[in-house]
Design a protein around this motif. Sequence first.
Motif, PDB file in Angstrom:
ATOM      1  N   MET A   9       5.450   3.928 -14.119  1.00 34.22           N
ATOM      2  CA  MET A   9       6.056   4.297 -15.703  1.00 34.22           C
ATOM      3  C   MET A   9       5.955   2.793 -16.414  1.00 34.22           C
ATOM      4  SD  MET A   9       9.919   5.082 -16.951  1.00 34.22           S
ATOM      5  CE  MET A   9      10.403   4.744 -18.534  1.00 34.22           C
ATOM      6  N   GLN A  10       5.383   2.653 -17.430  1.00 32.12           N
ATOM      7  CA  GLN A  10       5.450   1.439 -18.477  1.00 32.12           C
ATOM      8  C   GLN A  10       6.799   1.375 -19.201  1.00 32.12           C
ATOM      9  OE1 GLN A  10       2.840  -0.680 -18.586  1.00 32.12           O
ATOM     10  NE2 GLN A  10       3.818  -1.774 -20.096  1.00 32.12           N
ATOM     11  N   LEU A  11       7.232   0.402 -19.055  1.00 35.52           N
ATOM     12  CA  LEU A  11       8.615   0.002 -19.830  1.00 35.52           C
ATOM     13  C   LEU A  11       8.349  -0.406 -20.971  1.00 35.52           C
ATOM     14  CD1 LEU A  11      10.575  -1.745 -16.976  1.00 35.52           C
ATOM     15  CD2 LEU A  11      10.678   0.605 -17.505  1.00 35.52           C
ATOM     16  N   SER A  12       9.094  -0.123 -22.001  1.00 39.47           N
ATOM     17  CA  SER A  12       8.851  -0.303 -23.522  1.00 39.47           C
ATOM     18  C   SER A  12       9.437  -1.945 -23.619  1.00 39.47           C
ATOM     19  CB  SER A  12      10.047   0.292 -24.329  1.00 39.47           C
ATOM     20  OG  SER A  12      11.167   0.024 -23.921  1.00 39.47           O
ATOM     21  N   GLU A  13       8.807  -2.603 -24.655  1.00 39.84           N
ATOM     22  CA  GLU A  13       9.317  -4.238 -24.693  1.00 39.84           C
ATOM     23  C   GLU A  13      10.694  -4.292 -24.645  1.00 39.84           C
ATOM     24  OE1 GLU A  13       7.230  -5.957 -28.094  1.00 39.84           O
ATOM     25  OE2 GLU A  13       5.556  -5.324 -27.372  1.00 39.84           O
ATOM     26  N   GLN A  14      11.486  -3.398 -25.579  1.00 41.60           N
ATOM     27  CA  GLN A  14      12.818  -3.397 -25.524  1.00 41.60           C
ATOM     28  C   GLN A  14      13.540  -3.209 -23.911  1.00 41.60           C
ATOM     29  OE1 GLN A  14      15.130  -3.702 -28.150  1.00 41.60           O
ATOM     30  NE2 GLN A  14      16.331  -4.361 -26.727  1.00 41.60           N
ATOM     31  N   GLN A  15      12.993  -2.449 -23.316  1.00 40.82           N
ATOM     32  CA  GLN A  15      13.643  -2.258 -21.836  1.00 40.82           C
ATOM     33  C   GLN A  15      13.209  -3.362 -21.231  1.00 40.82           C
ATOM     34  OE1 GLN A  15      15.703  -0.142 -20.626  1.00 40.82           O
ATOM     35  NE2 GLN A  15      15.785  -0.888 -18.732  1.00 40.82           N
ATOM     36  N   SER A  16      12.041  -3.899 -21.227  1.00 42.39           N
ATOM     37  CA  SER A  16      11.637  -5.177 -20.657  1.00 42.39           C
ATOM     38  C   SER A  16      12.646  -6.298 -21.155  1.00 42.39           C
ATOM     39  CB  SER A  16      10.108  -5.571 -20.695  1.00 42.39           C
ATOM     40  OG  SER A  16       9.552  -4.604 -20.206  1.00 42.39           O
ATOM     41  N   SER A  33      15.185   3.256 -18.432  1.00 45.17           N
ATOM     42  CA  SER A  33      14.468   3.396 -17.280  1.00 45.17           C
ATOM     43  C   SER A  33      14.935   4.209 -16.176  1.00 45.17           C
ATOM     44  CB  SER A  33      14.814   1.675 -16.840  1.00 45.17           C
ATOM     45  OG  SER A  33      14.637   1.336 -15.508  1.00 45.17           O
ATOM     46  N   PRO A  34      14.019   4.395 -15.120  1.00 43.99           N
ATOM     47  CA  PRO A  34      14.138   5.466 -14.058  1.00 43.99           C
ATOM     48  C   PRO A  34      15.337   4.887 -13.287  1.00 43.99           C
ATOM     49  CG  PRO A  34      12.050   4.745 -13.863  1.00 43.99           C
ATOM     50  CD  PRO A  34      12.542   3.982 -15.037  1.00 43.99           C
ATOM     51  N   SER A  72       9.713 -17.069 -15.433  1.00 43.05           N
ATOM     52  CA  SER A  72       9.234 -16.082 -14.937  1.00 43.05           C
ATOM     53  C   SER A  72       9.485 -14.948 -16.052  1.00 43.05           C
ATOM     54  CB  SER A  72       9.350 -15.096 -13.667  1.00 43.05           C
ATOM     55  OG  SER A  72      10.622 -14.838 -13.708  1.00 43.05           O
ATOM     56  N   LEU A  73      10.595 -15.199 -16.798  1.00 44.33           N
ATOM     57  CA  LEU A  73      11.294 -14.399 -17.936  1.00 44.33           C
ATOM     58  C   LEU A  73      10.865 -14.675 -19.251  1.00 44.33           C
ATOM     59  CD1 LEU A  73      14.958 -14.363 -16.341  1.00 44.33           C
ATOM     60  CD2 LEU A  73      13.039 -12.637 -15.955  1.00 44.33           C
ATOM     61  N   LYS A  74      10.136 -15.720 -19.562  1.00 43.64           N
ATOM     62  CA  LYS A  74       9.825 -16.108 -20.884  1.00 43.64           C
ATOM     63  C   LYS A  74       9.296 -14.910 -21.504  1.00 43.64           C
ATOM     64  CE  LYS A  74       6.850 -19.296 -23.088  1.00 43.64           C
ATOM     65  NZ  LYS A  74       5.550 -20.148 -23.219  1.00 43.64           N
ATOM     66  N   ASN A  75       8.258 -14.330 -21.393  1.00 42.01           N
ATOM     67  CA  ASN A  75       7.423 -13.553 -22.004  1.00 42.01           C
ATOM     68  C   ASN A  75       8.692 -12.706 -22.680  1.00 42.01           C
ATOM     69  OD1 ASN A  75       5.162 -14.894 -22.168  1.00 42.01           O
ATOM     70  ND2 ASN A  75       4.149 -13.785 -20.634  1.00 42.01           N
ATOM     71  N   ASP A  76       9.272 -11.801 -21.498  1.00 40.64           N
ATOM     72  CA  ASP A  76      10.172 -10.793 -22.007  1.00 40.64           C
ATOM     73  C   ASP A  76      11.286 -11.289 -22.985  1.00 40.64           C
ATOM     74  OD1 ASP A  76       8.552  -8.753 -20.748  1.00 40.64           O
ATOM     75  OD2 ASP A  76       9.820  -9.131 -18.895  1.00 40.64           O
ATOM     76  N   LEU A  77      12.026 -12.330 -22.484  1.00 42.64           N
ATOM     77  CA  LEU A  77      13.060 -12.948 -23.470  1.00 42.64           C
ATOM     78  C   LEU A  77      12.611 -13.271 -24.666  1.00 42.64           C
ATOM     79  CD1 LEU A  77      14.713 -15.043 -20.772  1.00 42.64           C
ATOM     80  CD2 LEU A  77      15.594 -12.729 -21.468  1.00 42.64           C
ATOM     81  N   SER A  78      11.138 -13.786 -25.199  1.00 46.18           N
ATOM     82  CA  SER A  78      10.779 -14.049 -26.312  1.00 46.18           C
ATOM     83  C   SER A  78      10.845 -12.892 -27.389  1.00 46.18           C
ATOM     84  CB  SER A  78       9.235 -14.606 -26.234  1.00 46.18           C
ATOM     85  OG  SER A  78       9.510 -15.904 -25.411  1.00 46.18           O
ATOM     86  N   PHE A  79      10.958 -11.687 -26.845  1.00 45.62           N
ATOM     87  CA  PHE A  79      10.907 -10.327 -27.773  1.00 45.62           C
ATOM     88  C   PHE A  79      12.120 -10.515 -28.476  1.00 45.62           C
ATOM     89  CE2 PHE A  79      12.621  -6.072 -28.243  1.00 45.62           C
ATOM     90  CZ  PHE A  79      11.438  -5.310 -29.116  1.00 45.62           C
ATOM     91  N   ASP A  80      13.417 -11.169 -28.193  1.00 43.09           N
ATOM     92  CA  ASP A  80      14.148 -11.518 -29.137  1.00 43.09           C
ATOM     93  C   ASP A  80      14.857 -12.439 -28.771  1.00 43.09           C
ATOM     94  OD1 ASP A  80      16.678 -11.219 -30.878  1.00 43.09           O
ATOM     95  OD2 ASP A  80      17.089  -9.080 -30.405  1.00 43.09           O
TER      96      ASP A  80
END
Length: 130
Positions: free
Chosen positions: A1-8, A46-47, A76-84
């Motif tokens: 399952m592909q997670l949404s950007e918000q969920q990531s 998320s499941p 390792s969290l940089k890209n996902d944290l940059s979302f907001d």
Amino acid sequence: MQLSEQQSFNQALIKLSVLLYQVDGMVSLSEQDYLNDMVGTLEWDSPICPEAFLNDTIYQTRKAIDTGDAVTFLRSLKNDLSFDAEKTLEVAMAITGVDGERSEKETELLSLLTHKLLAKALISGKDTLQ
């Protein structure tokens, strides 16, 4: 399952929070309460239930700290944290300050987060507000 950007982002925010409250080796009740309250406010898609994700994150984070890989874990969290980036900074400042003091290790990770990992996202976010 592909997670949404918000969920990531939500999952990365939990990982960041756990890292920041564990890195100094002392976990206070106020830090745990803040984390639980913050997790409770996140929209979860998320499941894996939030509680199971949090338990796994605590284990993974403890392992990273024990092996000296806290900075790598944070990077390792940089890209996902940059979302907001603004919310990331808000949560990072809150969880490191909720117990009344920031340890040297917490301050080092906060500095890396704000000056290296999120700097571009924070600056561009401020430009859009003007």
